[in-house]
Design an enzyme around this catalytic site. Structure first.
Site, short mmCIF file in Angstrom:
data_model
loop_
_atom_site.label_atom_id
_atom_site.label_comp_id
_atom_site.label_asym_id
_atom_site.label_seq_id
_atom_site.Cartn_x
_atom_site.Cartn_y
_atom_site.Cartn_z
N THR A 1 0.79 -1.23 0.00
CA THR A 1 0.00 0.00 0.00
C THR A 1 0.83 1.29 0.00
O THR A 1 0.25 2.37 -0.03
CB THR A 1 -0.93 0.02 1.23
OG1 THR A 1 -0.15 0.03 2.42
CG2 THR A 1 -1.87 -1.16 1.23
N HIS B 1 12.28 -4.41 -1.02
CA HIS B 1 11.25 -5.27 -0.42
C HIS B 1 10.69 -6.26 -1.42
O HIS B 1 10.40 -7.41 -1.07
CB HIS B 1 10.14 -4.43 0.20
CG HIS B 1 10.56 -3.75 1.45
ND1 HIS B 1 10.04 -2.53 1.84
CD2 HIS B 1 11.47 -4.08 2.40
CE1 HIS B 1 10.60 -2.17 2.99
NE2 HIS B 1 11.46 -3.09 3.34
#
Length: 173
Positions: free
Chosen positions: A33, A48
């Site tokens: 998000t 990530h």
């Protein structure tokens, strides 16, 4: 199964939520998000993505409009996190604005309908003080509405404190 994992900053909630996903069936989706604002954010996202790919996660970027997410197959999804999503929907001109809580809850329902398991990470609210500057109260109220409604719907609700999971609803699987 729907699980809500909450906790304060650096509580271990994200690591715990990820450990739950790693016990679950494939495919594994990571619903990211975070808004990418600059090169530093982009580098963090790429780092990530690589880490998650090694754990067999497929990353799905969803900084806004969770209801538009379409997963390619049923499996396990990890949404990281409701705090970012709430801020994005509340403050981005393309977001849901005053309808943020309802938009996120509808989006969560839509995503959950596509999963075997959905694990959602969120921040604790109203445990860090009471006097906030600016528009922070509006954000905290929206996030609290989402957390409360999601906790009522969830099969399990767990708060992580110092890396230790404490179940308020359901049991650890």
């Amino acid at each position: 199964m729907l699980t809500l994992v909450i906790g304060g900053a650096a509580s271990g909630k994200s690591e715990y939520a990820e450990s739950l996903v790693l016990r679950s069936t494939l495919p594994r989706y990571y619903l990211a998000t975070m808004q990418v604002w600059d090169a530093e954010c982009a580098a963090r996202v790429e780092k990530h993505r690589r880490m998650r790919a090694a754990k067999q996660f497929e990353t799905v970027e969803c900084p806004l409009h969770l209801d538009a997410v379409h997963l390619p197959a049923r499996g396990t999804a990890l949404l990281e996190d409701l705090g970012n999503l709430t801020a994005n929907e509340l403050y981005d001109p393309a977001g849901a604005g005053p309808q943020t809580a309802q938009a996120i809850l509808s989006g969560l329902d839509a995503v959950y309908a596509q999963c075997e398991t959905l694990i959602v990470v969120s921040n604790e609210v109203f445990s860090g003080g009471a006097d906030y500057a600016g528009d922070t109260d509006r954000y905290l109220l929206a996030l609290a509405q989402v957390n409360n409604a999601l906790a009522a719907r969830a099969d399990a609700v767990v708060r992580v404190v110092c890396g230790i999971p404490v179940y308020y609803k359901g049991v650890e699987k």
